[in-house]
Design a protein around this motif. Structure first.
Motif, PDB file in Angstrom:
ATOM      1  N   LEU A   1       0.827  -1.205   0.000  1.00 20.76           N
ATOM      2  CA  LEU A   1       0.000   0.000   0.000  1.00 20.76           C
ATOM      3  C   LEU A   1       0.863   1.257   0.000  1.00 20.76           C
ATOM      4  O   LEU A   1       0.535   2.248  -0.657  1.00 20.76           O
ATOM      5  CB  LEU A   1      -0.927   0.004   1.216  1.00 20.76           C
ATOM      6  N   ALA A   2       1.972   1.199   0.730  1.00 23.86           N
ATOM      7  CA  ALA A   2       2.881   2.343   0.769  1.00 23.86           C
ATOM      8  C   ALA A   2       3.449   2.655  -0.613  1.00 23.86           C
ATOM      9  O   ALA A   2       3.826   3.801  -0.889  1.00 23.86           O
ATOM     10  CB  ALA A   2       4.022   2.079   1.754  1.00 23.86           C
ATOM     11  N   GLU A   3       3.494   1.651  -1.465  1.00 16.04           N
ATOM     12  CA  GLU A   3       4.022   1.844  -2.814  1.00 16.04           C
ATOM     13  C   GLU A   3       2.915   2.033  -3.852  1.00 16.04           C
ATOM     14  O   GLU A   3       3.173   2.003  -5.057  1.00 16.04           O
ATOM     15  CB  GLU A   3       4.909   0.656  -3.195  1.00 16.04           C
ATOM     16  N   GLY A   4       1.691   2.203  -3.391  1.00 14.81           N
ATOM     17  CA  GLY A   4       0.604   2.522  -4.307  1.00 14.81           C
ATOM     18  C   GLY A   4      -0.118   1.340  -4.906  1.00 14.81           C
ATOM     19  O   GLY A   4      -0.902   1.496  -5.850  1.00 14.81           O
ATOM     20  N   ALA A   5       0.109   0.146  -4.361  1.00 17.10           N
ATOM     21  CA  ALA A   5      -0.579  -1.041  -4.881  1.00 17.10           C
ATOM     22  C   ALA A   5      -2.022  -1.092  -4.379  1.00 17.10           C
ATOM     23  O   ALA A   5      -2.379  -0.496  -3.351  1.00 17.10           O
ATOM     24  CB  ALA A   5       0.161  -2.304  -4.462  1.00 17.10           C
ATOM     25  N   ARG A   6      -2.843  -1.809  -5.118  1.00 12.15           N
ATOM     26  CA  ARG A   6      -4.175  -2.174  -4.655  1.00 12.15           C
ATOM     27  C   ARG A   6      -4.061  -3.558  -4.024  1.00 12.15           C
ATOM     28  O   ARG A   6      -3.450  -4.453  -4.616  1.00 12.15           O
ATOM     29  CB  ARG A   6      -5.161  -2.202  -5.824  1.00 12.15           C
ATOM     30  N   VAL A   7      -4.634  -3.709  -2.841  1.00  7.68           N
ATOM     31  CA  VAL A   7      -4.407  -4.931  -2.068  1.00  7.68           C
ATOM     32  C   VAL A   7      -5.721  -5.669  -1.835  1.00  7.68           C
ATOM     33  O   VAL A   7      -6.731  -5.076  -1.460  1.00  7.68           O
ATOM     34  CB  VAL A   7      -3.738  -4.591  -0.715  1.00  7.68           C
ATOM     35  N   ALA A   8      -5.687  -6.972  -2.067  1.00  8.11           N
ATOM     36  CA  ALA A   8      -6.799  -7.862  -1.739  1.00  8.11           C
ATOM     37  C   ALA A   8      -6.298  -8.878  -0.713  1.00  8.11           C
ATOM     38  O   ALA A   8      -5.285  -9.549  -0.947  1.00  8.11           O
ATOM     39  CB  ALA A   8      -7.307  -8.568  -2.992  1.00  8.11           C
ATOM     40  N   LEU A   9      -6.982  -8.953   0.416  1.00 11.29           N
ATOM     41  CA  LEU A   9      -6.589  -9.872   1.476  1.00 11.29           C
ATOM     42  C   LEU A   9      -7.560 -11.045   1.521  1.00 11.29           C
ATOM     43  O   LEU A   9      -8.780 -10.841   1.518  1.00 11.29           O
ATOM     44  CB  LEU A   9      -6.600  -9.171   2.840  1.00 11.29           C
ATOM     45  N   LEU A  10      -7.019 -12.248   1.592  1.00 10.94           N
ATOM     46  CA  LEU A  10      -7.848 -13.445   1.682  1.00 10.94           C
ATOM     47  C   LEU A  10      -7.479 -14.216   2.945  1.00 10.94           C
ATOM     48  O   LEU A  10      -6.303 -14.506   3.181  1.00 10.94           O
ATOM     49  CB  LEU A  10      -7.676 -14.320   0.449  1.00 10.94           C
ATOM     50  N   ALA A  11      -8.470 -14.516   3.758  1.00 12.96           N
ATOM     51  CA  ALA A  11      -8.281 -15.324   4.964  1.00 12.96           C
ATOM     52  C   ALA A  11      -9.633 -15.912   5.340  1.00 12.96           C
ATOM     53  O   ALA A  11     -10.663 -15.538   4.776  1.00 12.96           O
ATOM     54  CB  ALA A  11      -7.703 -14.489   6.104  1.00 12.96           C
ATOM     55  N   ARG A  12      -9.642 -16.798   6.311  1.00 11.95           N
ATOM     56  CA  ARG A  12     -10.908 -17.466   6.656  1.00 11.95           C
ATOM     57  C   ARG A  12     -11.648 -16.783   7.802  1.00 11.95           C
ATOM     58  O   ARG A  12     -12.841 -17.011   7.992  1.00 11.95           O
ATOM     59  CB  ARG A  12     -10.663 -18.931   7.003  1.00 11.95           C
ATOM     60  N   ASP A  13     -10.966 -15.930   8.585  1.00 14.90           N
ATOM     61  CA  ASP A  13     -11.572 -15.283   9.743  1.00 14.90           C
ATOM     62  C   ASP A  13     -12.011 -13.869   9.365  1.00 14.90           C
ATOM     63  O   ASP A  13     -11.185 -12.969   9.189  1.00 14.90           O
ATOM     64  CB  ASP A  13     -10.566 -15.237  10.896  1.00 14.90           C
TER      65      ASP A  13
END
Length: 280
Positions: free
Chosen positions: A27-39
């Motif tokens: 994110l600090a470098e300007g990326a778009r982030v998608a997080l995947l987890a079960r909780d």
């Protein structure tokens, strides 16, 4: 991949530990982030932490158990429809449960393979076709030091991380000619919630063997991973000690076994001495 600005990065196990640290740096470098987890609750907490640092950041949450192939396929199909193919996939979801072989229930072996190995395969399988269609992308698979030099207490965990290594070796050869990079990370002990959980179950010998090794921060590991991606490195070895251990294991081959055996004997002697001390 020299820049992450504007790129889409999907991180499994992204709600904590190395995955969350990578999300912060991306994110600090300007990326778009998608997080995947079960909780779902931990995902919400992770997103709140990230947006507190980067209010304008783009963070999407995807809930799935990486060990559940139909669930992974369904959720990631929706992700592809909404966001498109990720530019960067990081398979960071993992669990560790040490213990002596005779003490570990069989379901622990099932869990290690299901999450650490098959979870990596399921997520990658769901996304590679779209990455191939586009003709670009980078996949990062997180193994462990135990994925190239396994030790006492890790018959279940280390075997699953060796499987990640073998999968990645073949995957790299298949995808590189088609425009997709693959990196394989061998982190040492890292200060994460997973390590705290794991430490509850370590046999005394395992604890003694690992006692002299340093523990890295998740951010230090994340920094090494992004640096390795930029270099186009296949093997990424966070930390100086990891690099030394990897080099020695490669140079010595089976010759490393007498050294490990001596370390185990020494650890067993210390364990017995401590037990006798407590009894007296």
């Amino acid at each position: 991949m020299q820049t992450f600005n504007g790129r889409l990065a999907l991180i499994t196990g992204g709600s904590s530990g190395i995955g969350l640290a990578l999300a912060h740096r991306l994110l600090a470098e300007g990326a778009r982030v998608a997080l995947l987890a079960r909780d779902g609750q931990k995902l919400d907490q992770a997103r709140a932490r990230l947006l507190a640092s980067f209010p304008q950041g783009e963070v999407s949450l995807w809930r799935a158990d990486v060990a559940n192939a139909p669930q992974v396929t369904t959720v990631l199909q929706t992700l592809l429809e909404q966001l498109g193919a990720p530019d960067l996939l990081v398979n960071s979801a993992g669990v560790a449960r040490p213990g002596r072989f005779e003490d570990l229930p069989l379901d622990v072996f099932d869990q290690m393979i299901a999450v650490n190995y098959l979870g990596t395969v399921y997520v990658t399988k769901a996304l590679v076709p779209a990455m191939l269609e586009r003709g670009s992308g980078h996949i990062v698979n997180i193994s462990s030091v135990a994925g190239f030099l396994n030790i006492y207490g890790y018959t279940a965990y280390g075997a699953s991380k060796f499987a990640v290594r073998g999968f990645s070796d073949a995957l790299r050869m298949e995808l590189k000619p088609r425009g997709i990079g693959v990196s394989l990370v061998f982190p040492p002990d890292t200060d994460t919630p997973q390590l705290a959980y794991e430490n509850q179950f370590k046999p005394e010998v395992t604890r003694a063997l690992a006692g002299s090794a340093g523990v890295l921060s998740p951010d230090a590991v994340a920094q090494e991973i992004l640096r390795g991606i930029r270099r186009g490195a296949y093997v990424i070895l966070p930390g100086f000690e990891t690099k030394v251990i990897y080099l020695l294991s490669r140079l010595l081959g089976a010759g490393v076994n007498p050294i490990l055996d001596a370390m185990v004997r020494n650890a067993l002697q210390k364990t017995r001495a401590n037990q006798n001390l407590h009894r007296s």
